[in-house]
Design an enzyme around this catalytic site. Structure first.
Site, mmCIF file in Angstrom:
data_model
loop_
_atom_site.group_PDB
_atom_site.id
_atom_site.type_symbol
_atom_site.label_atom_id
_atom_site.label_comp_id
_atom_site.label_asym_id
_atom_site.label_seq_id
_atom_site.Cartn_x
_atom_site.Cartn_y
_atom_site.Cartn_z
ATOM 1 N NE ARG A 52 -1.780 -2.389 2.851
ATOM 2 C CZ ARG A 52 -1.881 -3.668 2.499
ATOM 3 N NH1 ARG A 52 -2.644 -4.029 1.625
ATOM 4 N NH2 ARG A 52 -0.870 -4.341 2.913
ATOM 5 C CB THR A 53 3.641 2.610 2.195
ATOM 6 O OG1 THR A 53 2.939 2.273 3.341
ATOM 7 C CG2 THR A 53 4.346 3.908 2.413
ATOM 8 C CE LYS A 82 27.345 -2.900 -7.725
ATOM 9 N NZ LYS A 82 27.517 -2.080 -8.702
ATOM 10 N NE ARG A 103 7.621 0.524 4.534
ATOM 11 C CZ ARG A 103 6.259 -0.052 4.322
ATOM 12 N NH1 ARG A 103 6.070 -0.982 4.060
ATOM 13 N NH2 ARG A 103 5.236 0.744 4.836
ATOM 14 C CG HIS A 131 4.424 3.797 8.562
ATOM 15 N ND1 HIS A 131 4.233 4.887 7.180
ATOM 16 C CD2 HIS A 131 3.907 2.578 7.850
ATOM 17 C CE1 HIS A 131 4.027 4.204 6.403
ATOM 18 N NE2 HIS A 131 3.530 2.687 6.616
HETATM 19 N N1 ASP Z 1 2.024 -2.070 6.767
HETATM 20 C C1 ASP Z 1 2.137 -1.451 7.858
HETATM 21 C C2 ASP Z 1 3.816 -1.044 8.228
HETATM 22 O O1 ASP Z 1 4.360 -0.882 7.227
HETATM 23 C C3 ASP Z 1 1.705 -2.315 8.922
HETATM 24 C C4 ASP Z 1 2.393 -3.667 9.092
HETATM 25 O O2 ASP Z 1 3.212 -3.962 8.217
HETATM 26 O O3 ASP Z 1 1.854 -4.282 10.097
HETATM 27 O O4 ASP Z 1 4.286 -0.697 9.166
#
Ligand code: ASP
Length: 321
Positions: A52-53, A82, A103, A131
């Site tokens: 999703r993100t 590397k 991320r 987050h």
């Molecule tokens: N998608 C959310 C996160 O990246 C929640 C999870 O992974 O549980 O933190």
């Protein structure tokens, strides 16, 4: 807006403006708004899996009329393999793109990236820390499903210690008056000290309970925020499946929630919400995932509008070239 690393950076006027802007983008129902992102390149640099993100950020960027450079498995396919440092990777990508969505599995990685980046860095999850864009999206969901107001009772259940979405959401909810937060989690798996301290400093009423049932029956929450066990972040004992039952929603428990309560989950959900509950009108988690696009459009548009010196100087370099 410059970098967005932590919910600490978001005050109430900023949050209200983001929610108004997301409302506007949601009303546009997917029509392109090229004025906001035209000519902008967004890099999405993901060292951890994401559905999703990353995709909602990319959809948001395209819907704003901008374009995307993406590394969805940076841990395997970038020069990280590397031995390149995160800082060097960020310096280089910052010379290609106008903003970076990052991320990373390590807590603090977004702050390290922001410290060296020539362009804004947006934290899309750093380990078990924060987050922030998910928290804005979670508050937007509360706004759409329940009504964002002072005095709400919010129950947050599951892996309270390691769930970065809970940490960020709790910090944002602390911006509202008279909020009551009820955390349901296994023994010794409560909030990290920094989040507890922030809630205490903001005067938020906090309760900890040992089962989801206690949270539902004892507090009758307006919002129930479910999370999965973050098995990639900590060792779990041999009895975890059995223990985790205490944090799983059942038809009977759902029936005890108020009619207006919204059940949220950042997803992916595992056994904590059975698919049989999805048809209940209070199950808001798939609508929540959909709100990710207008909310991230609002965040990117704020960032592009903002007077970020690096973005300005980059445009000057381009103009001069
Ligand atoms: N998608 C959310 C996160 O990246 C929640 C999870 O992974 O549980 O933190």
């Amino acid at each position: 807006m410059n970098h967005l690393v932590s919910c600490d950076q978001i005050d109430r006027p900023t949050l209200d403006a983001l929610i108004r802007s997301a409302d506007r983008f949601e009303r546009m129902a997917g029509r392109l708004n090229p004025n906001e992102g035209e000519g902008r390149l967004l890099a999405t640099l993901f060292y951890e899996p994401s559905t999703r993100t990353r995709l909602s950020f990319e959809a948001a960027q395209y819907r704003l009329g901008g374009q995307v450079l993406s590394t969805e498995a940076a841990g395997q396919f970038s020069s990280h393999v590397k031995g390149e440092s995160l800082e060097d990777t960020i310096r280089v990508i910052g010379s290609y793109a106008d903003a970076i969505v990052l991320r990373h599995p390590e807590a603090g990685a977004a702050a390290r990236a922001a410290a060296v980046s020539p362009v804004p860095v947006i934290n899309a999850g750093d380990g078990d820390n924060e987050h922030p864009t998910q928290a804005v999206l979670d508050l937007y969901t509360i706004h759409r499903e329940v009504g964002l107001q002072d005095g709400l009772t919010v129950a947050l259940s599951g892996d309270v210690r390691h769930s970065r979405t809970i940490h960020s959401l709790a910090r944002l909810l602390a911006l509202y008056k008279g909020i009551e937060l009820v955390f349901a989690h296994p023994e010794n798996q409560g909030l990290p000290a920094d989040v507890s301290a922030a809630l205490h400093a903001a005067g938020v009423a906090v309760t900890h309970v040992k089962t989801l049932r206690e949270a539902v029956e004892g507090c009758r929450p307006d919002v129930l925020y479910m999370t999965r066990l973050q098995r990639e972040r900590h060792e779990v004992g041999a009895t975890w499946r059995e223990d985790w039952r205490e944090f799983c929603l059942t038809p009977e428990l759902l029936g005890r929630l108020k009619n207006h309560t919204a059940v949220l989950h950042p997803l992916p959900r595992l056994s904590e919400i059975p698919a049989a509950l999805d048809a209940d009108p209070r199950a808001a988690y798939f609508r929540q995932a959909a709100y990710g696009v207008p909310v991230r459009m609002a965040i990117l548009a704020a960032l592009y509008r903002g007077p970020h010196p690096a973005v300005r100087s980059l445009s000057c370099v381009r103009a001069a070239g």
